[in-house]
Design a protein around this motif. Structure first.
Motif, mmCIF file in Angstrom:
data_model
loop_
_atom_site.group_PDB
_atom_site.id
_atom_site.type_symbol
_atom_site.label_atom_id
_atom_site.label_comp_id
_atom_site.label_asym_id
_atom_site.label_seq_id
_atom_site.Cartn_x
_atom_site.Cartn_y
_atom_site.Cartn_z
ATOM 1 N N PRO A 128 15.176 -7.985 -42.105
ATOM 2 C CA PRO A 128 16.196 -7.139 -42.741
ATOM 3 C C PRO A 128 16.452 -5.840 -41.968
ATOM 4 N N ILE A 129 15.444 -5.319 -41.263
ATOM 5 C CA ILE A 129 15.658 -4.097 -40.472
ATOM 6 C C ILE A 129 16.753 -4.332 -39.445
ATOM 7 N N GLY A 130 16.720 -5.550 -38.839
ATOM 8 C CA GLY A 130 17.739 -5.912 -37.862
ATOM 9 C C GLY A 130 19.126 -5.894 -38.481
ATOM 10 N N ILE A 131 19.219 -6.412 -39.714
ATOM 11 C CA ILE A 131 20.514 -6.407 -40.403
ATOM 12 C C ILE A 131 21.006 -4.968 -40.561
ATOM 13 N N VAL A 132 20.089 -4.098 -40.984
ATOM 14 C CA VAL A 132 20.469 -2.690 -41.174
ATOM 15 C C VAL A 132 20.952 -2.096 -39.856
ATOM 16 N N VAL A 133 20.236 -2.395 -38.770
ATOM 17 C CA VAL A 133 20.643 -1.855 -37.461
ATOM 18 C C VAL A 133 22.071 -2.285 -37.128
ATOM 19 N N ILE A 163 31.501 11.159 -49.352
ATOM 20 C CA ILE A 163 31.560 10.010 -50.264
ATOM 21 C C ILE A 163 32.568 8.990 -49.746
ATOM 22 N N THR A 164 33.718 9.481 -49.291
ATOM 23 C CA THR A 164 34.723 8.570 -48.732
ATOM 24 C C THR A 164 34.125 7.793 -47.558
ATOM 25 N N GLY A 165 33.480 8.519 -46.659
ATOM 26 C CA GLY A 165 32.863 7.878 -45.495
ATOM 27 C C GLY A 165 31.821 6.867 -45.913
ATOM 28 N N PHE A 166 31.047 7.227 -46.934
ATOM 29 C CA PHE A 166 30.022 6.324 -47.448
ATOM 30 C C PHE A 166 30.657 5.045 -47.986
ATOM 31 N N ALA A 167 31.714 5.219 -48.799
ATOM 32 C CA ALA A 167 32.370 4.061 -49.412
ATOM 33 C C ALA A 167 32.934 3.133 -48.338
ATOM 34 N N LEU A 168 33.542 3.729 -47.301
ATOM 35 C CA LEU A 168 34.118 2.907 -46.232
ATOM 36 C C LEU A 168 33.029 2.158 -45.475
ATOM 37 N N ALA A 169 31.969 2.877 -45.118
ATOM 38 C CA ALA A 169 30.891 2.266 -44.347
ATOM 39 C C ALA A 169 30.200 1.184 -45.175
ATOM 40 N N PHE A 170 30.031 1.460 -46.452
ATOM 41 C CA PHE A 170 29.360 0.526 -47.356
ATOM 42 C C PHE A 170 30.178 -0.756 -47.509
ATOM 43 N N SER A 171 31.472 -0.611 -47.755
ATOM 44 C CA SER A 171 32.272 -1.817 -47.975
ATOM 45 C C SER A 171 32.455 -2.605 -46.675
ATOM 46 N N ARG A 172 32.553 -1.872 -45.578
ATOM 47 C CA ARG A 172 32.649 -2.560 -44.286
ATOM 48 C C ARG A 172 31.372 -3.364 -44.038
ATOM 49 N N ALA A 173 30.228 -2.793 -44.384
ATOM 50 C CA ALA A 173 28.945 -3.453 -44.169
ATOM 51 C C ALA A 173 28.817 -4.687 -45.048
ATOM 52 N N LEU A 174 29.323 -4.595 -46.279
ATOM 53 C CA LEU A 174 29.225 -5.735 -47.202
ATOM 54 C C LEU A 174 29.956 -6.950 -46.648
ATOM 55 N N GLY A 175 31.104 -6.694 -46.032
ATOM 56 C CA GLY A 175 31.916 -7.804 -45.539
ATOM 57 C C GLY A 175 31.527 -8.260 -44.156
ATOM 58 N N GLU A 176 30.648 -7.533 -43.485
ATOM 59 C CA GLU A 176 30.314 -7.845 -42.101
ATOM 60 C C GLU A 176 29.579 -9.185 -41.983
ATOM 61 N N TYR A 177 29.953 -9.891 -40.951
ATOM 62 C CA TYR A 177 29.382 -11.219 -40.796
ATOM 63 C C TYR A 177 29.013 -11.454 -39.331
ATOM 64 N N GLY A 178 29.985 -11.202 -38.463
ATOM 65 C CA GLY A 178 29.868 -11.529 -37.041
ATOM 66 C C GLY A 178 28.614 -11.030 -36.356
ATOM 67 N N SER A 179 28.264 -9.776 -36.546
ATOM 68 C CA SER A 179 27.122 -9.242 -35.810
ATOM 69 C C SER A 179 25.803 -9.597 -36.493
ATOM 70 N N VAL A 180 25.847 -9.713 -37.813
ATOM 71 C CA VAL A 180 24.608 -9.934 -38.551
ATOM 72 C C VAL A 180 24.020 -11.325 -38.292
#
Lengths: 283, 355
Positions: A146-151, A204-221
Motif C-alpha cells: 500500500p505504501i507504493g500505492i500512496v507514492v 481544501i479545494t486542492g485536497f478535494a481535487l487531489a483526493f478525487s483524482r487519486a480515487l480514479g487513478e488506475y494507470g500508475s497504481v
C-alpha cells in the motif's frame, strides 16, 4: 457560519445578459458529459436485483479494495496538502536561481502518461531500485505494498495543491504579517493564526481535487501495487477485472458503490470548503 | 518613551531612501513625518518599528539600543494605511490578537482579555460591532479597529503610516480630530507619516519635513509655517506665488516692485515667495510697487475668495485669497484689470533649488 440558502432567483439584472443561453448550454453539456455516463453506471447495476447487488457490494474482496482505495487516496491527498503548501510557499515567497524551472516542473505529473509514471516509480522503489535499495535494509518495502500505492497517488495528485494555493498566497498582503509581528506574534503564531486560515479554502479545494483524482487513478497504481486481492488491489482495478470476466453487472455495481461514497465525501468537502470561504464575507 | 534616531541611512538598490537622519522624539510627543512620496518618511517609520533594517545608524528607545531588536520585541503599535486587519477574525478577535499570542505566563485570562477589548471598543466607540468581520465595516471603522488593535498590547510607541490616507475627506477630518483627542487623553509617544500638510499642521505637536531622504526642517506647526527654512518647505506647506527678481543697488527688485532686501548679495537673481493670502488687490495703482494684472478666474465659495490673475508685464500667474468682504467691496469680475502687491514675502536666493 451562515448556512442559510438565499432565495433562488433566476432573473437577475446584469450588465452582461445571457443567463438563459449560458445556463441552458451548461446543463446540456453537463448532462452529455457527466450525468448520462454516470447514470449508465446505475442503470447497468440496476439490472441485477437489490439482493445480488448487496451481495456483490458487501463481498470481502470489494470491501477490502474500497478500504485500500479510500485510505491510500486520503493519505496521498493529506501528504499533497502538506508538501504542496510548502512548495507553493517556496515558489511564492522567495526568489532563487531556477525558480521558473521548478515552477514548470510542477505540472509534469499531469502531462506524463500515468503508465510511464507507474513503471518508473516501480523500478525506483523495487527492492533492487535506486531508492528501494536504500529502504530495504530498514525493512521498508514500497513497491507491491500500500505504501507504493500512496507514492504513486502522491505523484499524480501533486500539482493540484500547489496550483490552488499559489494564487491565494500571492494575494495575501505582507502588511498583515507585519501587523501580527508588531503585535508580538512569533513567526509560527503568525503562520498558524494569520496565514493558514486565509489559505484554508484553497487548501481544501486542492485536497478535494487531489483526493478525487487519486480515487480514479488506475494507470500508475496497477504497476506499483502488485494487485494482490485483499492486500493491494484498488477498486478501479477490481472493476476492470470484473469487466474482463464479462461480469458487467458486477463491475458496475462496484462502480456504483464507489461513486456514491465518493459523491458523499466530495459533497462534504465542498460544504466545508464553502463554509471556510464564506464565513467572513458580508452576509 | 523617547525615541532617539541617530545617523540612520538606508539604500534600496541604488536609491538612497534615507540619508543620515538624526531626530529626537520626546516622551508623549505627537510627531508628524511630512513629505512628498519618495521622501523616505515611511521607510523611517518602518525602521523605527523594526520592519526594515537601516544600513547604518541606531534607534534608541529610552536610552536602550533597539537597533538589533526584532519587531516582536520592540513593543510598538503600528497602524497601516490599508488597515491590515485579519480578515478571518471578528473585530473582537482582531483586537484580542496581541494579547492572545503572548506566552502563557504573560497572557491575561479570558475575562481580562474580554474586559480589555471592550474597554478599547468603547474608546473607539464601536462596542456594538464586536462580532462583525472587517469586510462588514466601513473604511473609517476599520482604521479605528486597527488603532484599537495596536493599543491593546499597551505599546510604548504608536506608529501610524498614513493612517487616514485611504479615507474620504470628511471621515479623515473626524478621525484626525479624534486622534488628537486620544493622544491628549492617553499621552503615548506617537509618530505618524503623512503627505498631507494640512493634516500634519493640524494634529502634530512637532512636524518633521522630509525630502529626498533628508530632513529639511523640524519645528512646531507655527514655526515651520511661519518661518520655513528653505523654498522646499515654503512650497510644500501651502500654495505659493513666485516673484522673480534680482538684488540691485541694495534693493530687491521684483518686476516694478522694489523693497529693502534681507541680504546683500548684489546683482544676484532672487526668488521671493508669497502666500496667496498675503496678496493685496487694489482697483488703482496706489504706489510704484503695485503690479498690473488681469483676473482670469474667481471662486467665491466659502468665506475666502480665491482669485487667479495673470501679470500684465510678464504673463506670470498669481494666486490670491481675499475675504468675501473685501471681494464684495471691490466688486471684482473676471477679465477685469487690477493692481496687486505682495504684502509680505520671503526671499530665498535660488542656488541649487529647483521646484
Amino acid at each position: 457560519m451562515n448556512l442559510l440558502i438565499k432565495p433562488f432567483k433566476i432573473k437577475q439584472k446584469s450588465v452582461i445578459p445571457g443567463f438563459g443561453i449560458t445556463m441552458g448550454f451548461s446543463l446540456t453539456y453537463l448532462t452529455l458529459l457527466v450525468l448520462i455516463p454516470v447514470s449508465m453506471v446505475f442503470l447497468n447495476s440496476a439490472k441485477i436485483g437489490p439482493a445480488e447487488f448487496w451481495e456483490i457490494a458487501s463481498s470481502e474482496r470489494v470491501l477490502a479494495s474500497l478500504k485500500i482505495s479510500f485510505s491510500t487516496s486520503f493519505l496521498a491527498a493529506v501528504i499533497n496538502v502538506i508538501f504542496g503548501l510548502l512548495l507553493a510557499w517556496v515558489l511564492e515567497r522567495y526568489t532563487f536561481w531556477g525558480k521558473k524551472l521548478i515552477d514548470g516542473l510542477i505540472d509534469l505529473p499531469f502531462a506524463l502518461p500515468t503508465a510511464v509514471a507507474g513503471i518508473s516509480l516501480t523500478t525506483l522503489y523495487s527492492q533492487n531500485g535506486w531508492i528501494g535499495k536504500l529502504l530495504a535494509p530498514l525493512g521498508i518495502k514500497v513497491s507491491y505494498t500500500p505504501i507504493g500505492i500512496v507514492v504513486a497517488l502522491v505523484f499524480i495528485g501533486f500539482p493540484f495543491v500547489v496550483r490552488t494555493v499559489q494564487p491565494v498566497l500571492e494575494s495575501i498582503d505582507l502588511e498583515v504579517e507585519e501587523a501580527a509581528a508588531c503585535l508580538g506574534a512569533t513567526r509560527f503564531q503568525t503562520f498558524y493564526r494569520v496565514i493558514l486560515p486565509e489559505l484554508l479554502p484553497a487548501l481544501i479545494t486542492g485536497f478535494a481535487l487531489a483526493f478525487s483524482r487519486a480515487l480514479g487513478e488506475y494507470g500508475s497504481v496497477v504497476f506499483i501495487s502488485g494487485n494482490m486481492p485483499m492486500k493491494t488491489e484498488i477498486t478501479p482495478l477490481l472493476i476492470r477485472t470484473k469487466l474482463e470476466q464479462y461480469d458487467y453487472a458486477g463491475g458496475t455495481a462496484v462502480a456504483a458503490v464507489m461513486l456514491i461514497i465518493s459523491f458523499i465525501l466530495l459533497l462534504l468537502i465542498n460544504i466545508f470548503q464553502w463554509w471556510a470561504s464564506n464565513r467572513h464575507k458580508v452576509s | 518613551m523617547s525615541i532617539e534616531i541617530s545617523n540612520i541611512s538606508k539604500t534600496f538598490d541604488s536609491f538612497k531612501a534615507l540619508n543620515d537622519i538624526n531626530l529626537h522624539i520626546q516622551t508623549g510627543e505627537l510627531v508628524a513625518l511630512l513629505g512628498p512620496s519618495g521622501s523616505g518618511k515611511t521607510t523611517l517609520l518602518r525602521i523605527i518599528a523594526g520592519l526594515e533594517t537601516a544600513d547604518q545608524g541606531s534607534i534608541i528607545f529610552d536610552g536602550e539600543d533597539n537597533t538589533g531588536k526584532s519587531t516582536q520585541d520592540r513593543k510598538v503599535g503600528f497602524v497601516f494605511q490599508h488597515y491590515a486587519l485579519f480578515k478571518h477574525m471578528t473585530v473582537f478577535e482582531n483586537i484580542a490578537f496581541g494579547l492572545r499570542v503572548r506566552p502563557s505566563k504573560l497572557r491575561p485570562g479570558k475575562e481580562a482579555i474580554k474586559k480589555k477589548v471592550h474597554e478599547l471598543l468603547g474608546l473607539v466607540k464601536m462596542e456594538e460591532l464586536a462580532n462583525r468581520y472587517p469586510a462588514q465595516l466601513s473604511g473609517g471603522q476599520r482604521q479605528r479597529i486597527a488603532l484599537a488593535r495596536a493599543l491593546a498590547v499597551e505599546p510604548k510607541v504608536l506608529l501610524l503610516d498614513e493612517p487616514f490616507g485611504a479615507l474620504d475627506a470628511k471621515v479623515r477630518k473626524d478621525l484626525r480630530r479624534w486622534l488628537r483627542k486620544l493622544h491628549d487623553e492617553y499621552p503615548i509617544t506617537s509618530v505618524f507619516v503623512t503627505h498631507d500638510q494640512e493634516e500634519a499642521l493640524d494634529v502634530a505637536d512637532r512636524v518633521v519635513i522630509l525630502n529626498q531622504g533628508k530632513i529639511e526642517q523640524i519645528g512646531t506647526p507655527e514655526e515651520v509655517y511661519d518661518n520655513p527654512a528653505n523654498p522646499f518647505v515654503y512650497n510644500f506647506l501651502g500654495n505659493v506665488n513666485l516673484f522673480h527678481g534680482r538684488v540691485h543697488n541694495g534693493k530687491v527688485e521684483l518686476g516694478s516692485f522694489k523693497s529693502s532686501p534681507d541680504n546683500n548679495d548684489q546683482g544676484r537673481d532672487i526668488v521671493s515667495y508669497t502666500r496667496p493670502h498675503d496678496i493685496e488687490i487694489k482697483l488703482e495703482p496706489e504706489g510704484k510697487e503695485f503690479i498690473g494684472s488681469q483676473i482670469t478666474f474667481i471662486r467665491a465659495v466659502g468665506p475666502v475668495v480665491k482669485i487667479e490673475l495673470v501679470r500684465l508685464d510678464n504673463g506670470e500667474y498669481i494666486e490670491a485669497e481675499i475675504s468675501k468682504e473685501t471681494y464684495r467691496k471691490l466688486e471684482l469680475k473676471e477679465k477685469q484689470t487690477v493692481y496687486v502687491r505682495p504684502r509680505d514675502f520671503k526671499v530665498f536666493i535660488p542656488e541649487d533649488y529647483v521646484i
